[in-house]
Design a protein around this motif. Structure first.
Motif, PDB file in Angstrom:
ATOM      1  N   VAL A 646      33.284  31.297  33.313  1.00 52.29           N
ATOM      2  CA  VAL A 646      34.333  31.817  34.207  1.00 52.29           C
ATOM      3  C   VAL A 646      35.664  31.717  33.469  1.00 52.29           C
ATOM      4  N   LEU A 647      36.437  32.813  33.471  1.00 51.14           N
ATOM      5  CA  LEU A 647      37.716  32.843  32.742  1.00 51.14           C
ATOM      6  C   LEU A 647      38.894  32.697  33.703  1.00 51.14           C
ATOM      7  N   GLN A 648      40.029  32.256  33.136  1.00 49.08           N
ATOM      8  CA  GLN A 648      41.242  32.179  33.956  1.00 49.08           C
ATOM      9  C   GLN A 648      41.709  33.579  34.330  1.00 49.08           C
ATOM     10  N   LEU A 649      42.329  33.684  35.502  1.00 55.62           N
ATOM     11  CA  LEU A 649      42.768  34.994  35.983  1.00 55.62           C
ATOM     12  C   LEU A 649      44.141  35.313  35.397  1.00 55.62           C
ATOM     13  N   SER A 650      44.138  35.662  34.121  1.00 50.51           N
ATOM     14  CA  SER A 650      45.393  36.021  33.456  1.00 50.51           C
ATOM     15  C   SER A 650      45.104  37.121  32.451  1.00 50.51           C
ATOM     16  N   VAL A 651      46.072  38.027  32.293  1.00 49.95           N
ATOM     17  CA  VAL A 651      45.913  39.137  31.347  1.00 49.95           C
ATOM     18  C   VAL A 651      45.666  38.601  29.935  1.00 49.95           C
ATOM     19  N   LYS A 653      43.617  36.591  29.037  1.00 53.61           N
ATOM     20  CA  LYS A 653      42.187  36.409  28.794  1.00 53.61           C
ATOM     21  C   LYS A 653      41.470  37.732  28.516  1.00 53.61           C
ATOM     22  N   LEU A 654      42.161  38.861  28.775  1.00 51.72           N
ATOM     23  CA  LEU A 654      41.534  40.162  28.541  1.00 51.72           C
ATOM     24  C   LEU A 654      41.710  40.558  27.080  1.00 51.72           C
ATOM     25  N   SER A 655      40.824  41.427  26.618  1.00 56.43           N
ATOM     26  CA  SER A 655      41.083  41.993  25.296  1.00 56.43           C
ATOM     27  C   SER A 655      40.612  43.434  25.302  1.00 56.43           C
ATOM     28  N   ARG A 656      41.347  44.261  24.574  1.00 56.49           N
ATOM     29  CA  ARG A 656      41.022  45.695  24.498  1.00 56.49           C
ATOM     30  C   ARG A 656      39.621  45.927  23.945  1.00 56.49           C
ATOM     31  N   GLU A 657      39.137  44.924  23.191  1.00 59.25           N
ATOM     32  CA  GLU A 657      37.831  45.091  22.537  1.00 59.25           C
ATOM     33  C   GLU A 657      36.670  44.770  23.468  1.00 59.25           C
ATOM     34  N   GLY A 658      36.976  44.251  24.661  1.00 53.08           N
ATOM     35  CA  GLY A 658      35.900  43.741  25.512  1.00 53.08           C
ATOM     36  C   GLY A 658      35.739  44.510  26.814  1.00 53.08           C
ATOM     37  N   ALA A 659      34.762  44.047  27.635  1.00 55.33           N
ATOM     38  CA  ALA A 659      34.588  44.551  29.000  1.00 55.33           C
ATOM     39  C   ALA A 659      34.517  43.323  29.896  1.00 55.33           C
ATOM     40  N   PHE A 660      35.221  43.370  31.029  1.00 54.89           N
ATOM     41  CA  PHE A 660      35.361  42.187  31.876  1.00 54.89           C
ATOM     42  C   PHE A 660      34.988  42.513  33.321  1.00 54.89           C
ATOM     43  N   LEU A 661      34.189  41.634  33.898  1.00 51.23           N
ATOM     44  CA  LEU A 661      33.756  41.829  35.285  1.00 51.23           C
ATOM     45  C   LEU A 661      34.537  40.875  36.178  1.00 51.23           C
ATOM     46  N   ASP A 663      34.800  39.513  40.066  1.00 53.21           N
ATOM     47  CA  ASP A 663      34.073  39.465  41.340  1.00 53.21           C
ATOM     48  C   ASP A 663      35.016  38.923  42.409  1.00 53.21           C
ATOM     49  N   THR A 664      35.421  39.798  43.347  1.00 51.63           N
ATOM     50  CA  THR A 664      36.358  39.356  44.391  1.00 51.63           C
ATOM     51  C   THR A 664      35.642  39.140  45.727  1.00 51.63           C
ATOM     52  N   GLY A 665      34.321  39.037  45.698  1.00 54.41           N
ATOM     53  CA  GLY A 665      33.582  38.809  46.939  1.00 54.41           C
ATOM     54  C   GLY A 665      33.043  40.092  47.529  1.00 54.41           C
ATOM     55  N   SER A 666      33.944  41.004  47.950  1.00 53.84           N
ATOM     56  CA  SER A 666      33.439  42.246  48.563  1.00 53.84           C
ATOM     57  C   SER A 666      33.496  43.425  47.598  1.00 53.84           C
ATOM     58  N   VAL A 667      34.203  43.253  46.481  1.00 52.49           N
ATOM     59  CA  VAL A 667      34.297  44.326  45.478  1.00 52.49           C
ATOM     60  C   VAL A 667      34.179  43.696  44.097  1.00 52.49           C
ATOM     61  N   MET A 668      33.497  44.394  43.190  1.00 53.82           N
ATOM     62  CA  MET A 668      33.489  43.978  41.790  1.00 53.82           C
ATOM     63  C   MET A 668      34.145  45.072  40.953  1.00 53.82           C
ATOM     64  N   TYR A 669      34.972  44.658  40.010  1.00 55.43           N
ATOM     65  CA  TYR A 669      35.597  45.602  39.088  1.00 55.43           C
ATOM     66  C   TYR A 669      35.081  45.317  37.689  1.00 55.43           C
ATOM     67  N   LEU A 670      34.634  46.354  37.000  1.00 53.08           N
ATOM     68  CA  LEU A 670      34.250  46.206  35.588  1.00 53.08           C
ATOM     69  C   LEU A 670      35.308  46.937  34.776  1.00 53.08           C
ATOM     70  N   TRP A 671      36.224  46.164  34.190  1.00 52.99           N
ATOM     71  CA  TRP A 671      37.303  46.767  33.404  1.00 52.99           C
ATOM     72  C   TRP A 671      36.859  46.900  31.952  1.00 52.99           C
ATOM     73  N   VAL A 672      36.939  48.122  31.452  1.00 53.30           N
ATOM     74  CA  VAL A 672      36.481  48.392  30.093  1.00 53.30           C
ATOM     75  C   VAL A 672      37.706  48.612  29.207  1.00 53.30           C
ATOM     76  N   GLY A 673      37.818  47.796  28.143  1.00 52.42           N
ATOM     77  CA  GLY A 673      38.969  47.902  27.236  1.00 52.42           C
ATOM     78  C   GLY A 673      38.931  49.183  26.412  1.00 52.42           C
ATOM     79  N   ARG A 674      40.109  49.633  26.025  1.00 52.75           N
ATOM     80  CA  ARG A 674      40.243  50.910  25.300  1.00 52.75           C
ATOM     81  C   ARG A 674      39.428  50.922  24.000  1.00 52.75           C
TER      82      ARG A 674
END
Length: 769
Positions: A646-651, A653-661, A663-674
């Motif tokens: 589990v990662l901290q909820l901060s930008v 922790k994201l990277s353009r090279e990765g994909a991040f899921l 989970d907010t309980g009722s919705v999941m977002y899969l953010w795909v880096g450029r």
């Protein structure tokens, strides 16, 4: 010797020697990576092994403090809230069920015999709540499990903290009611446009035979626009007969006996109706909504038996009793000032809900709407009748396929899950403790009896407690929740949960036993009440003060060596983060454009959801998923489930090279880096490049690759852990939903809210004032 007479040496052994870790000092301003890599477990109470072994599961029953202070003065000094969180009707894989003509209870306080009573000898037991000595009835001397006589302490009732009794006739005020289901559908032009009627009818046709019930089950339908339409489904008719009542000022039932029918006898007529309903109103030009009168009709129809009303509504009610006007000013959505209209505009829905509750009728509300519907008013019909509210904003069969998929999956769960009818729940606690406030959907019938016309496995409850008399001579205290209900098969049953906790007399022991997630959950419920009775800014201040006050108390009263920084015991290290997350949650956030119904629904959820689902709503889980491996994976029924950290909820922790899921309980977002790893794009998302990712992708394709199998296994496993179905949105930088994803990054600064580090500095400043 029973738990009530622990040896003095046992009591004298301070808990300190066993739990140094919970009290290890953390300087929050220096230690930034506080999130544990996996899910957070509830703390284990410091009890003797034999008691802890039989204690109630924290999934069903947990306390904000696992060590109970000896006095109210000591509790006040700790500045931590004392309360219980319950999930009493949770689906359980193992539940001991006892059929017995004598249910053994304390003669004085009516507590059910449980693992924490003590046996003075074979013939006498001492109650763990009021300490009265009771006789063991003859029948209880025989143990049906071991088939032995003279071992009352080995019976299942005394070996299991969660147990269900099949109740004899003295637990019935009337013969147990049948399962009764009434569906009330909005068929106005607006409703037909959304296409929801097709989904409801299709879902009912698919799940009719799985509705919980027996040969006595009854079913009925009402549809409404500016008038109310009943359906005569009497056996012998060649097709359902529609009866229209246009006088909505004075509701009457046109043929009272044939509107609610035995499902087994009239199944074909019910199926005919469900097949024809979607077409019947396809050309309607009726735009009005007489929701209030149709609810009155539903109440009249179900009053003689009790049962469940499922209402589907797509707009603001405009006609008859309970009609509402729009109260939302869209220009004020982002106001940093106080939010008006969080309380109901009329008491009609609450009054009707209380009438329903008195007749054992619960109302579940499904809101499917693209415009303001005044959930603050409509939600009362469910809140006080022990129903539930389901909300699908911007619902449309064609334009919003993800929402439609979620609605279909939720309906299936809703229609087929277990249900209890005509229920009451009472929570008892050891002499000296008292309960003063309840949270959840119900009506409080007497000081400690909750009226629950329906109870479902997805409902949570919370209570606040105080210490009225000093618990000086006690080593432990107990809490017991008893839920008496009628099963869908017409059996009267009692489900009993008992929890035992130690009593302590030092502040450090109280802090060592703090359950940070339970504390956060209880404070969220208290803050919802505060927003409605006082104001949103009051509620926000109260949550911030809860952190400041408890950490200040820890600093002055527990820490022996003063050191600089913002200091917290390890067990509370996530407390400021969770409270900051609550301040940024839809229910309480300010300065960010928020629809009033979205806010009110979030508040309903905070008071109703069991803690496990609540925590994801407050502090979502973020995972990196483009590099999943089988290292440390779980094996669940022959599937390998990867376990990314589990990662901290901060930008950061994201990277353009990765994909991040996320989970907010009722919705999941899969953010795909450029610049996401091309292998992930082809092997998991099935697209050749980032540019080829479609705008509204809501499904992971089933590809025959190891990466696809892993990713789908992980998402599927997350979904299985909750009763309702979270949608999935694959998003990229230019997606509309990117803003929602970013709003959940609670550690980052926004125009209107502090970053986590700034919040810590604010808390420190207030403490050192």
């Amino acid at each position: 010797m029973g738990p009530a007479q622990l040896s003095p040496s046992m009591a004298a052994m301070s808990l300190q020697s066993q739990t140094p870790d919970a009290l290890r000092v953390v300087n929050l301003l220096q230690e930034r990576n506080l999130l544990p890599p996996t899910a957070i477990e509830a703390p284990t109470p410091c009890l003797p092994q034999d008691l802890q072994k039989v204690n109630c599961s924290p999934e069903v029953f947990r306390s904000t403090l696992t060590s109970i202070p000896q006095t109210q003065a000591l509790l006040n000094k700790a500045k931590l809230p004392l309360g219980l969180l319950l999930h009493p009707f949770k689906d359980l894989s193992q539940l001991p069920v006892v059929t017995s003509s004598t249910i053994v209870r304390c003669r004085s306080c009516r507590t059910y015999i449980n693992p924490f009573v003590s046996f003075l000898d074979q013939r006498r037991w001492k109650c763990n709540l009021c300490y009265r000595v009771n006789d063991v009835p003859e029948e209880f001397m025989y143990n049906p499990v071991s088939r032995c006589y003279g071992e009352p302490h080995k019976r299942p009732e005394v070996q299991n903290a969660t147990i269900e009794f099949i109740a004899p006739s003295e637990y019935m005020l009337r013969p147990p009611q049948p399962a009764v289901y009434l569906f009330v559908l909005d068929v106005s032009h607006n409703a037909v446009q959304t296409g929801y009627i097709d989904v409801v009818c299709q879902s009912l046709l698919e799940n009719l035979n799985s509705l919980p019930g027996d040969t006595r089950t009854k079913i009925g339908f009402i549809t409404f626009d500016s008038t109310i339409h009943f359906y005569n489904l009497q056996e012998g008719l060649s097709q359902p007969q529609m009866l229209i009542v246009s006088d909505i000022e004075d509701i009457f039932l046109p043929t009272p006996d044939s509107l609610l029918v035995n499902f087994n006898e009239c199944k074909e007529l019910v199926q005919d109706l469900l097949k024809s309903l979607p077409q019947m109103f396809s050309k309607t030009m009726e735009t009005q909504s007489a929701l209030g009168p149709s609810l009155q009709a539903a109440f009249k129809l179900l009053s003689p038996t009790g049962g469940r009303v499922s209402v589907f509504q797509t707009q603001l009610p405009t006609l008859g009793v309970g009609a509402l006007k729009s109260r939302e000013d869209p220009n004020q959505r982002a106001s940093a000032k106080d939010i008006p209209h969080l309380s109901p505009a009329t008491d009609f829905y609450k009054k009707l809900a209380l009438d329903c509750s008195g007749q054992q009728v619960a109302v579940d509300l499904f809101m499917l709407s693209s415009q303001y519907c005044d959930l603050a008013s409509l939600g009362c019909i469910s809140r006080y009748s022990a129903g539930s509210v389901h909300y699908y904003p911007s619902y449309h069969n064609q334009h919003n396929p993800a929402q439609t998929e979620r609605f279909q999956k939720d309906l299936k769960r809703y229609l087929t899950r277990k249900i209890g009818f005509e229920a009451v729940m009472r929570i008892r606690c050891t002499k000296g403790l008292s309960i003063h406030t309840f949270h959840g959907n119900f009506f409080v019938r007497s000081t400690d009896l909750l009226s629950l016309p329906n109870v479902n496995p997805d409902a949570g409850f919370a209570v606040q407690m105080s210490i009225e008399e000093n618990l000086v001579d006690m080593q432990v205290v107990s809490f017991q929740a008893a839920l008496l209900y009628t099963s869908s098969k017409g059996e009267r049953r009692i489900r009993v949960h008992t929890m035992c906790l130690p009593v302590v007399n030092s502040l450090s022991d109280i802090f060592a036993g703090a359950d940070v997630q339970a504390i956060t959950g209880l404070l969220a419920s208290m803050a919802v009440d505060r927003s409605v009775t006082a104001s949103l800014s009051d509620a926000r201040d109260a949550m911030t003060n809860a952190v400041i006050d408890s950490l200040a108390s820890y600093r002055t009263a527990v820490l022996t060596i003063q050191q600089p920084g913002l200091l917290s015991p390890t067990c509370l290290r996530l407390f400021p983060l969770y409270i900051l997350a609550l301040l940024k949650q839809i229910a309480f956030r300010t300065g960010t454009s928020t629809r009033l119904d979205d806010r009110v629904f979030a508040m309903c959820q905070l008071k109703y959801q069991p803690l496990a689902y609540l925590m994801l709503m407050i502090h979502p889980a973020l995972y990196r998923v483009d590099d999943l491996t089988d290292e440390g994976a779980l094996n669940v029924s022959d599937r390998t489930i990867p376990q990314p950290r589990v990662l901290q909820l901060s930008v950061e922790k994201l990277s353009r090279e990765g994909a991040f899921l996320m989970d907010t309980g009722s919705v999941m977002y899969l953010w795909v880096g450029r610049n996401c790893n091309p292998q992930f794009l082809t092997q998991v998302l099935g697209v050749p490049s980032y540019a080829a990712l479609p705008q509204n992708m809501t499904q992971l394709p089933e590809l025959d690759t190891a990466e696809s199998t892993r990713t789908r296994a992980f998402v599927g496993w997350l979904r299985e852990q909750r009763p309702f179905y979270p949608t999935l949105h694959v998003i990229k930088d230019d997606s509309q939903l990117k803003a929602n994803f970013m709003q959940s990054m609670v550690e980052d600064r926004t125009e209107s809210a502090l970053s986590y580090y700034e919040f810590l500095l604010h808390v420190q400043q207030q403490i050192s004032k």
